[in-house]
Design a protein around this motif. Structure first.
Motif, mmCIF file in Angstrom:
data_model
loop_
_atom_site.group_PDB
_atom_site.id
_atom_site.type_symbol
_atom_site.label_atom_id
_atom_site.label_comp_id
_atom_site.label_asym_id
_atom_site.label_seq_id
_atom_site.Cartn_x
_atom_site.Cartn_y
_atom_site.Cartn_z
ATOM 1 N N ALA A 91 0.870 -1.309 -0.045
ATOM 2 C CA ALA A 91 0.205 -0.095 0.110
ATOM 3 C C ALA A 91 0.927 1.325 0.103
ATOM 4 O O ALA A 91 1.887 1.339 0.790
ATOM 5 N N GLY A 93 0.823 5.422 0.437
ATOM 6 C CA GLY A 93 -0.262 6.603 0.969
ATOM 7 C C GLY A 93 0.560 7.298 2.211
ATOM 8 O O GLY A 93 1.690 7.189 2.165
ATOM 9 N N ASN A 98 0.958 2.393 5.859
ATOM 10 C CA ASN A 98 1.030 1.783 4.608
ATOM 11 C C ASN A 98 2.652 1.508 4.316
ATOM 12 O O ASN A 98 3.585 1.508 5.381
ATOM 13 N N CYS A 110 -4.558 6.151 2.026
ATOM 14 C CA CYS A 110 -4.240 5.050 1.375
ATOM 15 C C CYS A 110 -4.611 5.212 -0.147
ATOM 16 O O CYS A 110 -5.566 4.968 -0.649
ATOM 17 N N TRP A 113 -2.476 0.875 -4.544
ATOM 18 C CA TRP A 113 -1.818 -0.466 -4.300
ATOM 19 C C TRP A 113 -0.781 -0.679 -5.221
ATOM 20 O O TRP A 113 -0.999 -0.490 -6.678
#
Length: 196
Positions: A91, A93, A98, A110, A113
């Motif tokens: 992730a 962010g 994250n 977030c 991905w």
């Protein structure tokens, strides 16, 4: 409840993880289906995002080199910083939980991905406010290739699968090697036929 600063109604989750709208306070019956916010922002359940990432990563054709792929920062504040892309999903962010933390207010908590699976890297936007762009095109998900320019809000990166200046796999190198081999074989054959 309408958030006047953001200009839209935020969704919350109920005790069992289902989506709950502030206006009704009842669980949404469409938890796995796509829906759109007032500005066209798509909302997905976590499970739906996992399924999209898994399905997209299984049939892609962008091979990653033997060296670990990286996101290299190119905007002020992160310029030159490298974030190694490990196998699996990471992730990206602003939040501290994250895998890749970007301290920039234009980046969502977030934001996206990035998945490395089967020798391929895929980036997927995850409900970000300011969007995810690859080579100046807004994307939902895309397979990354060496040299792609990625923008998350105002934070910019370059996706690298090899070091700067290192040549890629070019068919011209193989053609040149084959021609050189044929020339050497021809010279040896000519010398052998001319020998008494």
């Amino acid at each position: 409840m309408l958030n006047p600063r953001l200009g839209y109604s935020a969704d919350r989750q109920g005790p069992s993880g289902e989506s709950m709208s502030d206006s009704t306070q009842e669980p949404s019956r469409h938890s796995g289906r796509r829906s759109s916010g007032p500005q066209g922002t798509r909302f997905f359940s976590t499970e739906a995002l996992r399924q999209y990432a898994s399905a997209a990563a299984n049939g892609l054709d962008s091979e990653v080199s033997t060296r670990a792929p990286v996101l290299e920062g190119s905007s002020p504040g992160i310029e030159g910083r490298r974030f190694v892309i490990r196998p699996g999903r990471q992730a990206i962010g602003r939040r501290l939980d994250n895998d890749i933390v970007i301290d920039d207010l234009s980046v969502s908590g977030c934001h996206a991905w990035i998945t490395q699976q089967h020798g391929r890297c895929l980036i997927m936007n995850t409900l970000s406010t300011n969007g995810t762009f690859v080579n100046d095109r807004r994307i939902h998900e895309v397979v990354l290739r060496h040299g792609d320019h990625i923008r998350l809000g105002q934070a910019e990166f370059v996706f690298l699968t090899r070091e700067h200046g290192q040549p890629g796999h070019s068919p011209w190198r193989w053609i040149g090697a084959a021609v050189a081999l044929l020339l050497v074989a021809g010279a040896v054959a000519w010398w052998w036929l001319r020998s008494p």
